[in-house]
Motif scaffolding. Sequence first.
Motif, mmCIF file in Angstrom:
data_model
loop_
_atom_site.group_PDB
_atom_site.id
_atom_site.type_symbol
_atom_site.label_atom_id
_atom_site.label_comp_id
_atom_site.label_asym_id
_atom_site.label_seq_id
_atom_site.Cartn_x
_atom_site.Cartn_y
_atom_site.Cartn_z
ATOM 1 N N GLY A 34 0.811 -1.211 0.000
ATOM 2 C CA GLY A 34 0.000 0.000 0.000
ATOM 3 C C GLY A 34 0.842 1.258 0.000
ATOM 4 N N GLN A 73 -3.414 -0.721 -4.564
ATOM 5 C CA GLN A 73 -3.965 -0.155 -3.333
ATOM 6 C C GLN A 73 -5.233 -0.892 -2.894
ATOM 7 N N LEU A 74 -6.045 -1.294 -3.850
ATOM 8 C CA LEU A 74 -7.261 -2.024 -3.506
ATOM 9 C C LEU A 74 -6.924 -3.394 -2.912
ATOM 10 N N GLY A 77 -5.698 -2.813 0.585
ATOM 11 C CA GLY A 77 -6.794 -2.499 1.496
ATOM 12 C C GLY A 77 -7.596 -3.717 1.894
ATOM 13 N N ILE A 78 -7.880 -4.593 0.930
ATOM 14 C CA ILE A 78 -8.652 -5.806 1.228
ATOM 15 C C ILE A 78 -7.891 -6.695 2.204
ATOM 16 N N GLY A 89 -7.017 -0.678 6.349
ATOM 17 C CA GLY A 89 -7.879 -1.129 5.261
ATOM 18 C C GLY A 89 -8.757 -0.012 4.733
ATOM 19 N N THR A 90 -9.345 0.754 5.639
ATOM 20 C CA THR A 90 -10.198 1.870 5.223
ATOM 21 C C THR A 90 -9.396 2.907 4.453
ATOM 22 N N LEU A 92 -6.462 2.615 2.769
ATOM 23 C CA LEU A 92 -5.969 2.169 1.469
ATOM 24 C C LEU A 92 -7.102 2.052 0.449
ATOM 25 N N LEU A 93 -8.253 1.541 0.868
ATOM 26 C CA LEU A 93 -9.374 1.419 -0.069
ATOM 27 C C LEU A 93 -9.934 2.791 -0.434
ATOM 28 N N GLY A 96 -7.391 4.348 -2.796
ATOM 29 C CA GLY A 96 -7.422 3.663 -4.076
ATOM 30 C C GLY A 96 -8.624 4.059 -4.908
ATOM 31 N N ALA A 97 -9.789 4.147 -4.267
ATOM 32 C CA ALA A 97 -10.994 4.566 -4.980
ATOM 33 C C ALA A 97 -10.892 6.028 -5.412
#
Length: 234
Positions: A34, A73-74, A77-78, A89-90, A92-93, A96-97
Amino acid sequence: MSSDSGPTGPSEPLTTDAVTRIVLRPIASPLPLGFFALGMGSTVLSSLQLGWVPTAQSEVLLLLVLIFVVPLQLVGGIFAFLARDAGAGTALLLLGAAWAGTSVTSLDSPAGEPVAAQAVFLLALVPFVLALAGASAQSKPLFAVLLALTATRFALTGLYEAGLGNALQVAAGWTGLGIGVFALYGGLALLVEDTRQRTVLPLFRRGKARESIEGDLREQLTEAQQEAGVRHQL
């Protein structure tokens, strides 16, 4: 009146330990991935903001961000969620979004011109990234600083997209390079730590984050019964 006694004596309620078993699957830390992905994306976009890459080639860089940065990044995050780290996780996701959204919309916008819709999105994103930074500050200050720098860059870019001047875009570009250097150090430190199972390069962990590296397995699992996926309600 019926009796509670059975053939072997009075029945007693089963304890949680008697009926529950929590199984944890070890995984590699997704944070180096990440960090490196964030640093790469930030550096690439900085080269565009600082004018090091011709505006006519902006589509190439945006496609590279979509193909290279966003998926990494997704994935990070997962796996951070699977590793029971909701904060990482929050973050990175969410980032990424955000990279995906801004890259796609930039591809459909005139190159080199401010876009008001981008300004609204980026400025609205800033307080959420700062909230994540604040939540991380108590245990992972290095991650908190990285998120704070990212929020600063989003703010500067958003103000540029609102039409407040090219100087803001240049400031955002230099901030992005700082993020790239910071992410490189953080990712390397985390990778070495995960490989050696001890902190080598300073990460300034505190509290629960420090216990996660220096504590024993019993300390790690003491509060597992209160975690999401184990407790009955989120």
